[in-house]
Enzyme design. Structure first.
Site, PDB file in Angstrom:
ATOM      1  N   LYS A 223       0.854  -1.183   0.000  1.00  0.00           N
ATOM      2  CA  LYS A 223       0.000   0.000   0.000  1.00  0.00           C
ATOM      3  C   LYS A 223       0.891   1.235   0.000  1.00  0.00           C
ATOM      4  O   LYS A 223       1.496   1.586   1.007  1.00  0.00           O
ATOM      5  CB  LYS A 223      -0.941   0.066   1.196  1.00  0.00           C
ATOM      6  CG  LYS A 223      -2.042   1.131   0.972  1.00  0.00           C
ATOM      7  CD  LYS A 223      -2.640   1.679   2.240  1.00  0.00           C
ATOM      8  CE  LYS A 223      -1.897   2.860   2.806  1.00  0.00           C
ATOM      9  NZ  LYS A 223      -1.990   4.097   1.974  1.00  0.00           N
TER      10      LYS A 223
ATOM     11  N   CYS B  84      12.606  11.132   8.256  1.00  0.00           N
ATOM     12  CA  CYS B  84      12.454  10.704   9.649  1.00  0.00           C
ATOM     13  C   CYS B  84      13.748  10.835  10.444  1.00  0.00           C
ATOM     14  O   CYS B  84      13.708  10.967  11.662  1.00  0.00           O
ATOM     15  CB  CYS B  84      11.915   9.281   9.712  1.00  0.00           C
ATOM     16  SG  CYS B  84      12.863   8.081   8.770  1.00  0.00           S
TER      17      CYS B  84
END
Length: 522
Positions: A214, A325
């Site tokens: 996904k 991140c």
């Protein structure tokens, strides 16, 4: 198109040291816009070897972050589509068309896939720049070099991964085998769309798993194209499936699916926690998590504040628009060196070009969405309201309908401020002074996150002391670097789980150990 070797890349992932494509041998901005206008953008799910609409017929608009214009519509997959994709993956896994073939066969296919990605790199990079707002330079570097390298590296690893034989008496033989875990669910972030797909899909395929991907709803295009290239390379139908959609529908369906054997997720800590709950509520599948960070950049009093250090400092915070991140936004600098440091960082930031992502001269593109731009701006406003001094930036790009935030520099940041504690995920750099090295270490470690840290010092003893004491998954000394394909990447504390991406460790997410105990027949 020019061969990918036109890209000069550092052997480790350090954006401050990465060269860029020689734009004199690449297409210019005008040509890139022409290519972009003529690209065929995928919009349907890729399930069981072909494109198809969502079972519901629903679609969502996919927006260009640099202009605010709609690029195309994309299938809004939900649980029904995930069911179909998982069933295709399970059928392929049981048939053994990928999971049980000779390792040399999977190796050849993944190497062929790497070659196809290299051949399609310019179109893929343009597609990703349009989809994400990332600069074409970064997209070319990642897709022309790193993405195919991952498929090649894990392809080469397939026939060099061995099981074990345990010591026993002469009457028995104990084999310890490594087998593919089954169907893997992979949930991707939007900041490095195709690269993060490669980080996860390459080792999962190398292990022999079927995969259901996904992509982030903001950036679905290159993952869909990857599935098409994989089929062309020889990955059997059903082995690699891509279901675009939203987290609360397609993402949750993957997390809760009882016939998915493992999930690997990269994204926010809050959503990562949901995947742990989904696993608990379904089949107790293992969940690999790579999540948020608030990574420190530490300049000790003996470090030389030279051009290389400043380049690393700026790239550590602002590379990819700070949408990273492991971004080193909170920068701890010895109090006696702060004025010099701040002046040099500010001067370097002033030379960054913000604007059209398809312009090879652009350094910082757009935020991925209007919602994310507004979130970043709210943090900047919070920094000002809590007393940090805005040195430069703090606004958007005048005259643009895109989702831009100018690179922003704060001074007088304190450890308690929101911008020093929460992940901003935007182009914001804050400077925090310290008096002693131990004070810097204590402040740097004072975070719920533990993904990355950078330390600058000319004293190897201090460097090793910090490396041992900082609770982070990756420590870089005298550079901002995430390592390279050979080294595991992941976090401590709320930045991740025990699973790791990259290196041989990444394969372990997609393998399970089996003991075969053979006794001599009497």
């Amino acid at each position: 198109m020019p061969h990918h070797s036109a890209c000069r890349i550092s052997p480790h992932r350090n954006p401050a040291n990465e060269g860029v494509f020689d734009v004199t041998t690449q297409q210019g901005t005008t040509d890139l816009h022409a290519m972009a206008a003529n690209l065929s953008l995928p919009g349907e799910a890729f399930i069981d070897g072909g494109f198809r609409p969502a079972a519901s017929g629903k679609v969502f608009e996919n927006v260009n972050p640099a202009t605010g214009a709609v690029l195309n519509t994309v299938a809004a997959c939900d649980a029904a589509d995930v069911d179909t994709a998982v069933a295709a993956g399970r059928r392929a896994f049981k048939e053994g068309s990928w999971s049980r073939v000779a390792p040399e066969e999977r190796k050849a296919v993944l190497i062929r896939l790497a070659e196809l990605i290299r051949a399609d790199a310019e179109a893929l990079a343009t597609m990703e720049s349009l989809d994400s707002g990332k600069t074409i330079t970064d997209c070319r570097n990642e897709i022309g070099h790193e993405v195919p390298a991952f498929f090649q590296w894990y392809g080469e690893l397939i026939d060099k991964t061995f099981g074990k034989i345990a010591p026993t008496d002469e009457q028995t033989l104990a084999l310890i085998l490594q087998e593919p875990i089954g169907v893997a669910g992979v949930v991707l972030p939007w900041n490095f769309p195709l690269l993060m797909a490669a980080w996860k899909v390459a080792p999962a395929l190398a292990a022999g798993c079927s995969v259901v991907v996904k992509p982030a709803e903001q950036t679905p295009l290159t993952a869909l194209r990857l599935a098409q290239l994989a089929l062309e390379a020889g990955v059997p139908a059903g082995v690699l499936n891509v279901v675009p959609g939203f987290g609360e529908t397609a993402g949750q369906a993957i997390g809760r699916h009882a016939d998915i054997d493992v999930v690997s997720f990269t994204g926010s800590t809050e959503i990562g926690a949901m995947f742990l709950r989904y696993a608990s509520d379904s089949n107790l599948k293992p969940v690999g998590l790579e999540m948020g960070g608030k990574s420190p950049f530490i300049v000790l009093d003996d470090a030389e504040i030279n051009e290389a250090l400043i380049e690393n400092a700026v790239m550590a915070a602002l590379w990819n628009g700070g949408q990273n991140c492991s971004a080193n936004m909170r920068q701890y600098v010895s109090a006696g060196r702060k004025a010099e440091y701040l002046d040099k960082v500010s001067a370097r930031i002033s030379r960054l070009k913000v604007g059209d992502p398809l312009d090879p001269e652009t350094d910082i593109g757009a935020m991925v969405s209007s919602e994310h731009r507004d979130r970043v701006m709210s943090y900047i406003e919070k920094g000002v309201s809590e007393g940090a001094r805005l040195v430069r930036g703090g606004g958007g790009l005048e005259g643009s309908d895109g989702f831009f935030v100018l690179p922003t520099l704060f001074d007088d940041v304190t450890q308690e401020m929101t911008i020093a504690r929460e992940e901003i995920f935007g182009p914001v750099l804050g400077v925090i002074p310290f008096d002693t090295a131990e004070a810097a270490l204590e402040m740097a470690a004072d975070s719920v996150y533990g993904l990355h840290a950078s330390v600058f010092t000319r004293d190897i003893d201090r460097a090793l002391h910090f490396a041992r004491r900082l609770p982070c998954g990756t420590i870089s000394i005298n550079s901002f670097s995430e390592g390279d394909i050979k080294t595991p990447f992941g976090g401590y504390k709320r930045s991740g789980s025990l699973a790791r991406d990259n290196g041989t460790e990444a394969m372990q997410q997609y393998l399970q150990a089996k003991t075969v105990w053979i006794a001599r027949s009497s």
